[in-house]
Design an enzyme around this catalytic site. Structure first.
Site, PDB file in Angstrom:
ATOM      1  N   SER A  93      14.755  21.987 -16.507  1.00  0.00           N
ATOM      2  CA  SER A  93      13.568  22.808 -16.735  1.00  0.00           C
ATOM      3  C   SER A  93      13.977  24.114 -17.386  1.00  0.00           C
ATOM      4  CB  SER A  93      12.873  23.081 -15.397  1.00  0.00           C
ATOM      5  OG  SER A  93      12.122  24.277 -15.471  1.00  0.00           O
ATOM      6  N   LYS A 133      15.983  22.101 -11.373  1.00  0.00           N
ATOM      7  CA  LYS A 133      15.282  20.866 -11.701  1.00  0.00           C
ATOM      8  C   LYS A 133      16.133  19.814 -12.391  1.00  0.00           C
ATOM      9  CE  LYS A 133      11.133  20.364 -11.789  1.00  0.00           C
ATOM     10  NZ  LYS A 133      10.328  19.453 -11.010  1.00  0.00           N
ATOM     11  N   HIS A 154       0.835  -1.226   0.000  1.00  0.00           N
ATOM     12  CA  HIS A 154       0.000   0.000   0.000  1.00  0.00           C
ATOM     13  C   HIS A 154       0.860   1.263   0.000  1.00  0.00           C
ATOM     14  CE1 HIS A 154      -3.302  -2.730   1.395  1.00  0.00           C
ATOM     15  NE2 HIS A 154      -2.307  -3.275   2.071  1.00  0.00           N
ATOM     16  N   GLU A 209       9.495   8.695 -17.142  1.00  0.00           N
ATOM     17  CA  GLU A 209       8.128   9.171 -17.375  1.00  0.00           C
ATOM     18  C   GLU A 209       7.662   8.845 -18.793  1.00  0.00           C
ATOM     19  OE1 GLU A 209       7.527  13.234 -15.158  1.00  0.00           O
ATOM     20  OE2 GLU A 209       9.602  13.018 -15.739  1.00  0.00           O
TER      21      GLU A 209
END
Ligand code: ARG
Length: 465
Positions: free
Chosen positions: A277, A283, A156, A290
């Site tokens: 970024s 970043k 979980h 992704e």
């Protein structure tokens, strides 16, 4: 351009239809398979005396010439051809004349396209198989390095019990191992030779189907002409295998994305596989992960495309089936790109072993072991579970860990506690005691790695054959 099938038509086709139905922009990828298939067919036609020997020889020579030009990049594929099969036949006849017109004897584009696609699908299965095995080797190397690295295991997404990183990585080994098996099954399914099925009802010519199968290294010939021209199950099997494999990659990516977040901090992505970024200077984003996660949806889409194309088709061939190729090629290209990039990225990833161990040390990952300790002292597990729970509850309120409790505090709750409890609930002991086959203990993981290595070697040997 006059169509090879124009005999019964009174006028030429509309430019709109030509454009609409042309598959050459995408099925030109089949050209090598198409030519090799035709070489085998023409060879057999000559051997069987169905066409004159010299015509067979001329066809084979002509086709080999086309193949050589394609390989050398000196033959442009005519975008106006209806499909790759028409293009090759027209090109052949332009080169060798009359004999070229005998190539299509006893054959239909329906069994021809089934053959080409099966040949291509076999190659696709082999490439996917190789790429997944490269990933498996990388996983074995990493797991070996981390048999003793302790980290929290989750259920979980809540901390559950301490495990080892090697153990966690070997979980992925099992997943990708099943993918290799799936691609091999998909290969076997594609490995059936359909020529001789004609348009749908076989042919009147005495073709030697086994000979063609042998020339093209097919395991067997198809057993029902109608099925052979209307079956795309072998592509669906590839797409299923690709979808499951992408799902595995995607889950792995999801974990790497989480772990590389500031909140987890257990993984550092290599700069070479991260992006920045345009506005936020600090970043460093896990874009490769992704994108892989995102492309998984695309491969599922390809599977659903073909399932949906097939679901309402009456037997036998229908032009709808031409829609199989773009979905298949797209899934294949996407899968290969993802596997290649992911494997390189994984090999370059840093696992922050200190952060992992620190993370495992907080959040009561040893609460089960505390209960098991009491069981060792003679308590029933249900009572032991309750006592451990009460102690966790107290620690939560006081912002402490189980190991911080004094022996007196422990004995307040149960007199069964003794001084050996601290050793028993140390992370190292928690992990080392889980040494059953399949468990996270270093020795169990080492055994699992050894089995993995042996399996992979067997698969490598089989692939060479
Ligand atoms: N381009 C077609 C396909 O990809 C080849 C088969 C055409 N057969 C036909 N009867 N029109 O499916």
């Amino acid at each position: 351009m006059t169509k090879l099938w124009a005999g019964r038509f009174d006028k030429p086709t509309s430019g709109l239809l030509d454009d609409f139905q042309s598959s050459i922009p995408f099925d030109q990828r089949l050209i090598r398979c198409d030519i090799l298939g035709s070489v085998a067919h023409a060879t057999m036609l000559g051997e069987q005396g169905i066409i004159p020997q010299e015509d067979s020889a001329a066809i084979v020579e002509g086709l080999n010439g086309i193949l050589a030009n394609i390989d050398a990049g000196t033959l442009a594929i005519d975008p106006r051809a209806e499909d790759v099969h028409m293009f090759v036949e027209a090109e052949l006849t332009a080169r060798i004349g009359e004999a070229g017109k005998r190539l299509h004897t006893g054959r239909s584009r329906n069994d021809q396209v089934a053959l080409d696609t099966r040949m291509y699908a076999r190659e696709a299965c082999q490439s996917a198989d190789t790429l997944v095995r490269n990933l498996l080797s990388t996983l074995l190397l990493l797991a070996r390095r981390h048999t003793h690295t302790i980290m929290p295991g989750y259920t979980h997404l809540q901390k559950a019990q301490p495990v080892t990183l090697g153990f966690h990585l070997m979980a992925y080994f099992q997943m990708f191992k099943r993918d290799v098996k799936r691609f091999r099954l998909a290969y076997d399914e594609a490995d059936v030779m359909p020529l001789g099925s004609g348009a749908l009802a076989g042919t009147t010519y005495p073709l030697d189907r086994e000979r063609v199968a042998a020339l093209l290294h097919f395991r067997e010939v198809s057993d029902n002409a109608m099925d052979a021209v209307s079956d795309r199950d072998f592509l669906l099997s590839f797409l299923c295998a690709a979808s499951v494999c992408m799902m595995h990659l995607s889950r792995f990516c999801e974990e790497l994305i989480l772990w590389s977040s500031n909140e987890f901090g257990t993984v550092t992505m290599d700069d070479a596989f991260s992006s920045g970024s345009s506005i936020m200077p600090q970043k460093k984003n896990p874009d490769a992960c992704e994108l892989t996660r995102g492309k998984t949806g695309r491969v599922y889409g390809d599977l659903i495309t073909l399932l949906t194309v097939m679901k309402g088709l009456p037997l036998a061939y229908n032009k709808d089936m031409q829609e199989d190729k773009e979905a298949f090629f797209d899934a294949y290209d996407t899968l290969c790109k993802c596997l290649t990039t992911f494997t390189a990225m994984l090999a370059a990833t840093t696992f922050n072993t200190d952060a992992m161990e620190k993370s495992a040390a907080v959040g009561f990952t040893n609460a089960t072991d505390l209960a098991d300790y009491l069981v060792g002292k003679g308590l029933p597990f249900r009572d032991a579970h309750h006592i451990s729970g009460v102690l966790v509850g107290r620690c939560v309120k006081e912002h402490r860990e189980l190991g911080d409790l004094s022996l007196a505090e422990l004995r307040d709750v149960s007199p069964a506690f003794e001084n050996d409890v601290y050793e028993a609930i140390s992370l190292k002991a928690c992990v080392e005691r889980r040494k059953l086959r399949g468990g996270p203990a270093p020795e169990a993981v080492e055994a699992s790695i050894r089995r993995g290595e042996t399996w992979l070697e067997t698969m490598q040997d089989e692939a060479k054959r």
